[in-house]
Scaffold this motif. Structure first.
Motif, short mmCIF file in Angstrom:
data_model
loop_
_atom_site.label_atom_id
_atom_site.label_comp_id
_atom_site.label_asym_id
_atom_site.label_seq_id
_atom_site.Cartn_x
_atom_site.Cartn_y
_atom_site.Cartn_z
N ILE A 100 54.93 51.54 38.81
CA ILE A 100 54.17 50.45 39.43
C ILE A 100 52.96 50.98 40.19
O ILE A 100 51.91 50.33 40.24
CB ILE A 100 55.08 49.54 40.29
N ASP A 101 53.06 52.18 40.75
CA ASP A 101 51.92 52.76 41.47
C ASP A 101 50.78 53.09 40.52
O ASP A 101 49.61 52.83 40.83
CB ASP A 101 52.35 54.01 42.26
N GLN A 102 51.11 53.65 39.36
CA GLN A 102 50.08 53.93 38.37
C GLN A 102 49.47 52.63 37.85
O GLN A 102 48.26 52.54 37.65
CB GLN A 102 50.66 54.72 37.20
N LEU A 103 50.31 51.64 37.66
CA LEU A 103 49.83 50.34 37.19
C LEU A 103 48.89 49.72 38.22
O LEU A 103 47.84 49.18 37.87
CB LEU A 103 51.03 49.43 36.91
N ARG A 104 49.24 49.83 39.49
CA ARG A 104 48.40 49.31 40.57
C ARG A 104 47.03 50.01 40.56
O ARG A 104 45.99 49.38 40.79
CB ARG A 104 49.09 49.48 41.91
N GLU A 105 47.01 51.32 40.29
CA GLU A 105 45.74 52.07 40.24
C GLU A 105 44.83 51.57 39.13
O GLU A 105 43.61 51.68 39.24
CB GLU A 105 46.02 53.56 40.05
N ILE A 106 45.40 51.03 38.08
CA ILE A 106 44.62 50.49 36.97
C ILE A 106 44.16 49.07 37.28
O ILE A 106 43.01 48.70 37.06
CB ILE A 106 45.46 50.48 35.67
N ILE A 107 45.07 48.25 37.82
CA ILE A 107 44.82 46.82 37.96
C ILE A 107 44.06 46.46 39.23
O ILE A 107 43.17 45.61 39.20
CB ILE A 107 46.16 46.05 37.87
N ALA A 108 44.37 47.06 40.36
CA ALA A 108 43.74 46.68 41.64
C ALA A 108 42.21 46.75 41.57
O ALA A 108 41.54 45.79 41.98
CB ALA A 108 44.28 47.52 42.78
N PRO A 109 41.62 47.82 41.05
CA PRO A 109 40.15 47.85 40.99
C PRO A 109 39.56 46.73 40.14
O PRO A 109 38.51 46.19 40.45
CB PRO A 109 39.84 49.22 40.39
N ALA A 110 40.26 46.37 39.07
CA ALA A 110 39.78 45.29 38.20
C ALA A 110 39.76 43.96 38.95
O ALA A 110 38.80 43.19 38.86
CB ALA A 110 40.65 45.19 36.95
N VAL A 111 40.81 43.69 39.71
CA VAL A 111 40.89 42.45 40.48
C VAL A 111 39.85 42.46 41.61
O VAL A 111 39.14 41.47 41.83
CB VAL A 111 42.32 42.27 41.06
N GLU A 112 39.73 43.58 42.29
CA GLU A 112 38.81 43.70 43.43
C GLU A 112 37.35 43.63 42.99
O GLU A 112 36.51 43.13 43.75
CB GLU A 112 39.10 44.99 44.20
N ARG A 113 37.03 44.10 41.78
CA ARG A 113 35.65 44.00 41.26
C ARG A 113 35.19 42.55 41.22
O ARG A 113 34.00 42.26 41.34
CB ARG A 113 35.56 44.58 39.85
N LEU A 114 36.13 41.64 41.05
CA LEU A 114 35.79 40.21 40.97
C LEU A 114 35.82 39.53 42.34
O LEU A 114 35.61 38.33 42.43
CB LEU A 114 36.76 39.51 40.01
N GLY A 115 36.12 40.29 43.39
CA GLY A 115 36.11 39.74 44.74
C GLY A 115 37.44 39.15 45.19
O GLY A 115 37.48 38.38 46.14
N TYR A 116 38.52 39.53 44.53
CA TYR A 116 39.85 39.03 44.89
C TYR A 116 40.74 40.17 45.36
O TYR A 116 40.42 41.35 45.16
CB TYR A 116 40.50 38.31 43.70
N ASP A 117 41.84 39.82 45.99
CA ASP A 117 42.83 40.80 46.43
C ASP A 117 44.02 40.76 45.48
O ASP A 117 44.44 39.68 45.06
CB ASP A 117 43.35 40.46 47.84
N LEU A 118 44.56 41.93 45.17
CA LEU A 118 45.80 42.00 44.41
C LEU A 118 46.92 41.77 45.41
O LEU A 118 47.22 42.63 46.23
CB LEU A 118 45.95 43.37 43.73
N ASP A 119 47.51 40.59 45.37
CA ASP A 119 48.51 40.18 46.35
C ASP A 119 49.90 40.67 45.99
O ASP A 119 50.70 41.00 46.85
CB ASP A 119 48.50 38.66 46.49
N ASP A 120 50.19 40.72 44.69
CA ASP A 120 51.50 41.18 44.23
C ASP A 120 51.36 41.66 42.80
O ASP A 120 50.50 41.18 42.05
CB ASP A 120 52.53 40.04 44.32
N LEU A 121 52.20 42.61 42.44
CA LEU A 121 52.20 43.16 41.09
C LEU A 121 53.63 43.51 40.72
O LEU A 121 54.33 44.18 41.48
CB LEU A 121 51.32 44.42 41.04
N LYS A 122 54.04 43.04 39.56
CA LYS A 122 55.38 43.35 39.05
C LYS A 122 55.27 43.71 37.58
O LYS A 122 54.40 43.21 36.88
CB LYS A 122 56.31 42.15 39.21
#
Length: 153
Positions: A6-28
């Motif tokens: 999940i940590d590696q997945l977060r490293e991939i997904i969080a920047p993509a979400v944040e680029r659009l101006g949103y926060d990654l609130d949860d990831l499963k």
């Protein structure tokens, strides 16, 4: 496929979400047969519209596909991507959750005491809760998870 990190997945997904101006609130991520179901919950200061969910889905999918082409751990299994915004029942636990709900009625535990009131203000250190006609300053360290109360008007 090995277990999903999940940590590696977060490293991939969080920047993509944040680029659009949103926060990654949860990831499963959970296995479902040969597939992995990736659930992304994104939030923003003004909420997340259906158009934003579609935009976030596209950006996250692109990030995952890019990770696949570089031989990342996601490359060896198919996945299903689910993107949503947090529901009204999401607990308020972070300062940004409280700030985004200023003006709303909430229930929160402060030690053994259970309070109901309206969030009058929120900053980096705590909130001001309007309860029983008076405002009370509460630090985040004192607060348990808050819950937005549904108001019928």
């Amino acid at each position: 496929m090995s277990d999903v990190n999940i940590d590696q997945l977060r490293e991939i997904i969080a920047p993509a979400v944040e680029r659009l101006g949103y926060d990654l609130d949860d990831l499963k991520a959970k296995k479902a047969g040969r597939r992995v179901v990736v659930t992304v919950v994104a939030d923003g200061d003004n909420g997340v519209s259906l158009d934003a969910v579609a935009e976030i889905s596209k950006e996250v999918n692109n990030a995952l596909e890019s990770a696949e082409t570089t031989g990342g751990w996601f490359a060896d299994a198919p996945y299903t991507l689910e993107v949503s915004s947090p529901g009204i029942d999401r607990p308020l636990t972070l300062p940004r959750h409280w700030k985004r709900n200023i003006g709303r009625l909430v229930a929160v535990s402060v030690g053994e005491e259970r309070l109901n009131g309206r969030i009058a203000a929120a900053d980096e250190r705590g909130i001001e809760l309007e309860s029983k006609g008076a405002n009370r300053r509460l630090e985040y360290s004192e607060l348990g998870p808050g819950k937005v109360q549904i108001e019928l008007k």
